[in-house]
Design a protein around this motif. Structure first.
Motif, PDB file in Angstrom:
ATOM      1  N   HIS A 139       0.867  -1.174   0.000  1.00 11.23           N
ATOM      2  CA  HIS A 139       0.000   0.000   0.000  1.00 11.23           C
ATOM      3  C   HIS A 139       0.909   1.231   0.000  1.00 11.23           C
ATOM      4  O   HIS A 139       1.964   1.234   0.634  1.00 11.23           O
ATOM      5  CB  HIS A 139      -0.868  -0.032   1.264  1.00 11.23           C
ATOM      6  CG  HIS A 139      -1.945   0.985   1.281  1.00 11.23           C
ATOM      7  ND1 HIS A 139      -1.696   2.325   1.531  1.00 11.23           N
ATOM      8  CD2 HIS A 139      -3.277   0.872   1.074  1.00 11.23           C
ATOM      9  CE1 HIS A 139      -2.836   2.983   1.482  1.00 11.23           C
ATOM     10  NE2 HIS A 139      -3.814   2.135   1.209  1.00 11.23           N
ATOM     11  N   GLU A 196      -3.564  11.882   2.648  1.00 12.96           N
ATOM     12  CA  GLU A 196      -3.616  10.453   2.963  1.00 12.96           C
ATOM     13  C   GLU A 196      -3.637  10.214   4.471  1.00 12.96           C
ATOM     14  O   GLU A 196      -4.399   9.385   4.969  1.00 12.96           O
ATOM     15  CB  GLU A 196      -2.441   9.706   2.328  1.00 12.96           C
ATOM     16  CG  GLU A 196      -2.515   9.606   0.827  1.00 12.96           C
ATOM     17  CD  GLU A 196      -3.714   8.804   0.344  1.00 12.96           C
ATOM     18  OE1 GLU A 196      -3.863   7.643   0.778  1.00 12.96           O
ATOM     19  OE2 GLU A 196      -4.503   9.339  -0.449  1.00 12.96           O
ATOM     20  N   ASN A 233      -1.337  -2.469   9.539  1.00 12.55           N
ATOM     21  CA  ASN A 233      -2.079  -2.839   8.339  1.00 12.55           C
ATOM     22  C   ASN A 233      -2.720  -1.576   7.755  1.00 12.55           C
ATOM     23  O   ASN A 233      -3.448  -0.867   8.442  1.00 12.55           O
ATOM     24  CB  ASN A 233      -3.149  -3.861   8.702  1.00 12.55           C
ATOM     25  CG  ASN A 233      -3.847  -4.429   7.499  1.00 12.55           C
ATOM     26  OD1 ASN A 233      -3.772  -3.879   6.413  1.00 12.55           O
ATOM     27  ND2 ASN A 233      -4.533  -5.539   7.699  1.00 12.55           N
ATOM     28  N   TRP A 234      -2.490  -1.334   6.489  1.00 14.13           N
ATOM     29  CA  TRP A 234      -3.006  -0.132   5.827  1.00 14.13           C
ATOM     30  C   TRP A 234      -4.210  -0.426   4.936  1.00 14.13           C
ATOM     31  O   TRP A 234      -4.482   0.319   4.021  1.00 14.13           O
ATOM     32  CB  TRP A 234      -1.899   0.510   5.003  1.00 14.13           C
ATOM     33  CG  TRP A 234      -0.840   1.129   5.851  1.00 14.13           C
ATOM     34  CD1 TRP A 234       0.392   0.615   6.099  1.00 14.13           C
ATOM     35  CD2 TRP A 234      -0.928   2.353   6.579  1.00 14.13           C
ATOM     36  NE1 TRP A 234       1.072   1.445   6.942  1.00 14.13           N
ATOM     37  CE2 TRP A 234       0.285   2.535   7.250  1.00 14.13           C
ATOM     38  CE3 TRP A 234      -1.913   3.321   6.745  1.00 14.13           C
ATOM     39  CZ2 TRP A 234       0.553   3.630   8.062  1.00 14.13           C
ATOM     40  CZ3 TRP A 234      -1.667   4.419   7.549  1.00 14.13           C
ATOM     41  CH2 TRP A 234      -0.438   4.563   8.189  1.00 14.13           C
ATOM     42  N   GLU A 235      -4.934  -1.485   5.218  1.00 17.58           N
ATOM     43  CA  GLU A 235      -6.107  -1.792   4.399  1.00 17.58           C
ATOM     44  C   GLU A 235      -7.179  -0.743   4.653  1.00 17.58           C
ATOM     45  O   GLU A 235      -7.429  -0.349   5.787  1.00 17.58           O
ATOM     46  CB  GLU A 235      -6.619  -3.184   4.708  1.00 17.58           C
ATOM     47  CG  GLU A 235      -5.706  -4.272   4.216  1.00 17.58           C
ATOM     48  CD  GLU A 235      -6.286  -5.642   4.431  1.00 17.58           C
ATOM     49  OE1 GLU A 235      -7.529  -5.772   4.519  1.00 17.58           O
ATOM     50  OE2 GLU A 235      -5.512  -6.587   4.512  1.00 17.58           O
ATOM     51  N   GLU A 236      -7.795  -0.350   3.576  1.00 18.96           N
ATOM     52  CA  GLU A 236      -8.855   0.646   3.657  1.00 18.96           C
ATOM     53  C   GLU A 236     -10.206  -0.024   3.703  1.00 18.96           C
ATOM     54  O   GLU A 236     -10.418  -1.038   3.043  1.00 18.96           O
ATOM     55  CB  GLU A 236      -8.777   1.589   2.461  1.00 18.96           C
ATOM     56  CG  GLU A 236      -7.446   2.322   2.400  1.00 18.96           C
ATOM     57  CD  GLU A 236      -7.342   3.197   1.175  1.00 18.96           C
ATOM     58  OE1 GLU A 236      -8.260   4.005   0.956  1.00 18.96           O
ATOM     59  OE2 GLU A 236      -6.335   3.061   0.472  1.00 18.96           O
TER      60      GLU A 236
END
Length: 79
Positions: free
Chosen positions: A13, A54, A74-77
């Motif tokens: 990411h 961001e 964790n950079w999950e959106e």
């Protein structure tokens, strides 16, 4: 003949890449993990508007310490 599988390349990411760059700056003693996020603006001048946006999208404040950014695992959106 045996079937071979190739692993898909890991795609990071953009925030994970940014986090790694910031971690490197901390390790090089350019900035401290206790510094506020706004200090990064001096180092990422040309791209700061993008990174600030961001960070705000992930609910960071520019007054948060850099350590908060480095602590994200964790950079999950969320969709």
């Amino acid at each position: 003949m045996a079937k071979t599988t190739t692993a898909a390349p890991l795609v990071l990411h953009p925030m994970a890449k940014f986090q790694r760059q910031v971690q490197s700056l901390v390790e090089s003693n350019v900035i401290k993990s206790t510094d506020k996020l706004w200090k990064i603006a001096f180092l990422f001048r040309d791209n700061w508007d993008y990174w600030k946006h961001e960070l705000e999208e992930f609910e960071f404040s520019m007054q948060d310490p850099i350590s908060h950014l480095l602590a994200v695992e964790n950079w999950e959106e969320e969709l």
